[in-house]
Design a protein around this motif. Structure first.
Motif, PDB file in Angstrom:
ATOM      1  N   GLN A  14      43.822  67.902  18.616  1.00 16.88           N
ATOM      2  CA  GLN A  14      44.538  67.073  17.659  1.00 16.88           C
ATOM      3  C   GLN A  14      43.621  66.669  16.511  1.00 16.88           C
ATOM      4  OE1 GLN A  14      47.853  66.210  17.835  1.00 16.88           O
ATOM      5  NE2 GLN A  14      47.856  67.715  19.483  1.00 16.88           N
ATOM      6  N   PRO A  15      44.165  66.576  15.302  1.00 15.01           N
ATOM      7  CA  PRO A  15      43.371  66.053  14.187  1.00 15.01           C
ATOM      8  C   PRO A  15      42.954  64.613  14.471  1.00 15.01           C
ATOM      9  CG  PRO A  15      45.407  67.052  13.409  1.00 15.01           C
ATOM     10  CD  PRO A  15      45.503  66.965  14.891  1.00 15.01           C
ATOM     11  N   SER A  16      41.858  64.199  13.876  1.00 12.34           N
ATOM     12  CA  SER A  16      41.414  62.808  14.025  1.00 12.34           C
ATOM     13  C   SER A  16      41.141  62.236  12.639  1.00 12.34           C
ATOM     14  CB  SER A  16      40.161  62.727  14.897  1.00 12.34           C
ATOM     15  OG  SER A  16      39.104  63.436  14.285  1.00 12.34           O
ATOM     16  N   THR A  17      41.219  60.922  12.545  1.00 18.17           N
ATOM     17  CA  THR A  17      40.991  60.233  11.275  1.00 18.17           C
ATOM     18  C   THR A  17      39.875  59.217  11.448  1.00 18.17           C
ATOM     19  OG1 THR A  17      43.317  60.454  10.700  1.00 18.17           O
ATOM     20  CG2 THR A  17      42.066  58.811   9.485  1.00 18.17           C
ATOM     21  N   ASP A  18      38.957  59.216  10.515  1.00 17.39           N
ATOM     22  CA  ASP A  18      37.923  58.186  10.458  1.00 17.39           C
ATOM     23  C   ASP A  18      38.488  57.069   9.591  1.00 17.39           C
ATOM     24  OD1 ASP A  18      35.768  56.563   9.540  1.00 17.39           O
ATOM     25  OD2 ASP A  18      34.374  58.145  10.101  1.00 17.39           O
ATOM     26  N   HIS A  19      38.805  55.932  10.199  1.00 25.01           N
ATOM     27  CA  HIS A  19      39.472  54.847   9.484  1.00 25.01           C
ATOM     28  C   HIS A  19      38.554  54.160   8.475  1.00 25.01           C
ATOM     29  CE1 HIS A  19      43.114  55.322  11.766  1.00 25.01           C
ATOM     30  NE2 HIS A  19      42.382  55.413  12.857  1.00 25.01           N
ATOM     31  N   GLU A  23      38.415  60.118   6.110  1.00 24.05           N
ATOM     32  CA  GLU A  23      38.358  61.552   6.372  1.00 24.05           C
ATOM     33  C   GLU A  23      39.299  61.938   7.505  1.00 24.05           C
ATOM     34  OE1 GLU A  23      33.791  62.779   5.290  1.00 24.05           O
ATOM     35  OE2 GLU A  23      34.284  62.314   7.358  1.00 24.05           O
ATOM     36  N   VAL A  24      39.924  63.088   7.333  1.00 25.67           N
ATOM     37  CA  VAL A  24      40.764  63.670   8.373  1.00 25.67           C
ATOM     38  C   VAL A  24      40.059  64.943   8.827  1.00 25.67           C
ATOM     39  CG1 VAL A  24      43.012  64.672   8.904  1.00 25.67           C
ATOM     40  CG2 VAL A  24      42.848  62.724   7.325  1.00 25.67           C
ATOM     41  N   ARG A  25      39.843  65.069  10.134  1.00 23.39           N
ATOM     42  CA  ARG A  25      39.158  66.236  10.698  1.00 23.39           C
ATOM     43  C   ARG A  25      40.155  67.032  11.527  1.00 23.39           C
ATOM     44  NH1 ARG A  25      33.578  66.073  10.601  1.00 23.39           N
ATOM     45  NH2 ARG A  25      32.786  64.255   9.489  1.00 23.39           N
ATOM     46  N   ILE A  26      40.300  68.302  11.148  1.00 28.07           N
ATOM     47  CA  ILE A  26      41.243  69.187  11.821  1.00 28.07           C
ATOM     48  C   ILE A  26      40.456  70.279  12.527  1.00 28.07           C
ATOM     49  CG2 ILE A  26      43.206  70.742  11.500  1.00 28.07           C
ATOM     50  CD1 ILE A  26      43.727  69.178   8.845  1.00 28.07           C
ATOM     51  N   PRO A  27      40.489  70.303  13.864  1.00 31.97           N
ATOM     52  CA  PRO A  27      39.771  71.350  14.602  1.00 31.97           C
ATOM     53  C   PRO A  27      40.401  72.718  14.330  1.00 31.97           C
ATOM     54  CG  PRO A  27      40.393  69.536  16.052  1.00 31.97           C
ATOM     55  CD  PRO A  27      41.119  69.343  14.766  1.00 31.97           C
ATOM     56  N   VAL A  28      39.554  73.688  13.988  1.00 34.65           N
ATOM     57  CA  VAL A  28      40.037  75.053  13.743  1.00 34.65           C
ATOM     58  C   VAL A  28      39.191  76.050  14.528  1.00 34.65           C
ATOM     59  CG1 VAL A  28      41.015  74.595  11.456  1.00 34.65           C
ATOM     60  CG2 VAL A  28      38.632  75.279  11.648  1.00 34.65           C
ATOM     61  N   SER A  29      39.831  77.145  14.899  1.00 33.99           N
ATOM     62  CA  SER A  29      39.148  78.267  15.535  1.00 33.99           C
ATOM     63  C   SER A  29      39.025  79.367  14.499  1.00 33.99           C
ATOM     64  CB  SER A  29      39.945  78.771  16.740  1.00 33.99           C
ATOM     65  OG  SER A  29      39.998  77.768  17.732  1.00 33.99           O
ATOM     66  N   LEU A  42      37.829  71.387   9.876  1.00 31.20           N
ATOM     67  CA  LEU A  42      38.180  71.310   8.472  1.00 31.20           C
ATOM     68  C   LEU A  42      38.199  69.822   8.139  1.00 31.20           C
ATOM     69  CD1 LEU A  42      39.237  72.563   5.844  1.00 31.20           C
ATOM     70  CD2 LEU A  42      41.536  72.423   6.832  1.00 31.20           C
ATOM     71  N   VAL A  43      37.330  69.393   7.227  1.00 30.98           N
ATOM     72  CA  VAL A  43      37.221  67.980   6.890  1.00 30.98           C
ATOM     73  C   VAL A  43      37.842  67.761   5.514  1.00 30.98           C
ATOM     74  CG1 VAL A  43      35.653  66.030   6.570  1.00 30.98           C
ATOM     75  CG2 VAL A  43      35.105  67.807   8.240  1.00 30.98           C
ATOM     76  N   LEU A  44      38.846  66.885   5.473  1.00 32.58           N
ATOM     77  CA  LEU A  44      39.583  66.609   4.251  1.00 32.58           C
ATOM     78  C   LEU A  44      39.615  65.123   3.964  1.00 32.58           C
ATOM     79  CD1 LEU A  44      42.719  68.792   5.091  1.00 32.58           C
ATOM     80  CD2 LEU A  44      40.835  69.441   3.603  1.00 32.58           C
ATOM     81  N   ALA A  49      44.480  65.829   2.822  1.00 28.72           N
ATOM     82  CA  ALA A  49      45.252  66.073   4.045  1.00 28.72           C
ATOM     83  C   ALA A  49      46.741  65.869   3.789  1.00 28.72           C
ATOM     84  CB  ALA A  49      44.762  65.165   5.167  1.00 28.72           C
ATOM     85  N   ARG A  50      47.078  64.820   3.038  1.00 31.86           N
ATOM     86  CA  ARG A  50      48.479  64.541   2.723  1.00 31.86           C
ATOM     87  C   ARG A  50      49.063  65.687   1.877  1.00 31.86           C
ATOM     88  NH1 ARG A  50      48.072  59.467   1.610  1.00 31.86           N
ATOM     89  NH2 ARG A  50      47.198  59.818  -0.445  1.00 31.86           N
ATOM     90  N   MET A  51      48.291  66.159   0.886  1.00 33.33           N
ATOM     91  CA  MET A  51      48.756  67.260   0.036  1.00 33.33           C
ATOM     92  C   MET A  51      48.940  68.548   0.847  1.00 33.33           C
ATOM     93  SD  MET A  51      46.509  66.501  -3.399  1.00 33.33           S
ATOM     94  CE  MET A  51      46.775  68.130  -4.047  1.00 33.33           C
ATOM     95  N   LEU A  52      48.002  68.831   1.759  1.00 35.81           N
ATOM     96  CA  LEU A  52      48.107  70.022   2.602  1.00 35.81           C
ATOM     97  C   LEU A  52      49.343  69.934   3.489  1.00 35.81           C
ATOM     98  CD1 LEU A  52      47.016  72.700   3.692  1.00 35.81           C
ATOM     99  CD2 LEU A  52      45.587  71.372   5.266  1.00 35.81           C
ATOM    100  N   LEU A  53      49.563  68.782   4.109  1.00 33.10           N
ATOM    101  CA  LEU A  53      50.727  68.613   4.975  1.00 33.10           C
ATOM    102  C   LEU A  53      52.016  68.802   4.186  1.00 33.10           C
ATOM    103  CD1 LEU A  53      51.957  67.932   7.692  1.00 33.10           C
ATOM    104  CD2 LEU A  53      51.804  65.513   7.073  1.00 33.10           C
ATOM    105  N   GLU A  54      52.076  68.236   2.988  1.00 33.78           N
ATOM    106  CA  GLU A  54      53.272  68.403   2.149  1.00 33.78           C
ATOM    107  C   GLU A  54      53.495  69.874   1.814  1.00 33.78           C
ATOM    108  OE1 GLU A  54      52.797  65.883  -1.241  1.00 33.78           O
ATOM    109  OE2 GLU A  54      52.908  64.055  -0.044  1.00 33.78           O
ATOM    110  N   HIS A  55      52.422  70.581   1.492  1.00 31.61           N
ATOM    111  CA  HIS A  55      52.547  72.001   1.162  1.00 31.61           C
ATOM    112  C   HIS A  55      52.990  72.820   2.378  1.00 31.61           C
ATOM    113  CE1 HIS A  55      51.897  75.790  -0.864  1.00 31.61           C
ATOM    114  NE2 HIS A  55      51.207  76.188   0.185  1.00 31.61           N
TER     115      HIS A  55
END
Length: 66
Positions: A14-19, A23-29, A42-44, A49-55
């Protein structure tokens, strides 16, 4: 240019957020064609992260806006 390389969300992770930083960290293989090469994050920023999710949820929105 490296051909055949791609990244996919890591299964079961699961993605995690540093409050503090937002930063939003998305684990990728990482793969070369279909051969697993390793894992990374992937660190956003929160905005990125919001723009990527919308896209990803509405890929034609950018085309509609122009």
């Amino acid at each position: 240019m490296i051909r055949g390389w791609h990244a996919s969300p890591t299964r079961g992770a699961q993605p995690s957020t540093d409050h503090e930083t937002g930063e939003v960290r998305i684990p990728v293989s990482l793969f070369d064609v279909d051969v697993h090469q390793g894992d990374s994050e992937l660190v956003l920023s929160r905005r990125e992260a919001r723009m990527l999710l919308e896209h990803l949820t509405n890929p034609t929105a950018a085309e509609d806006a122009s």
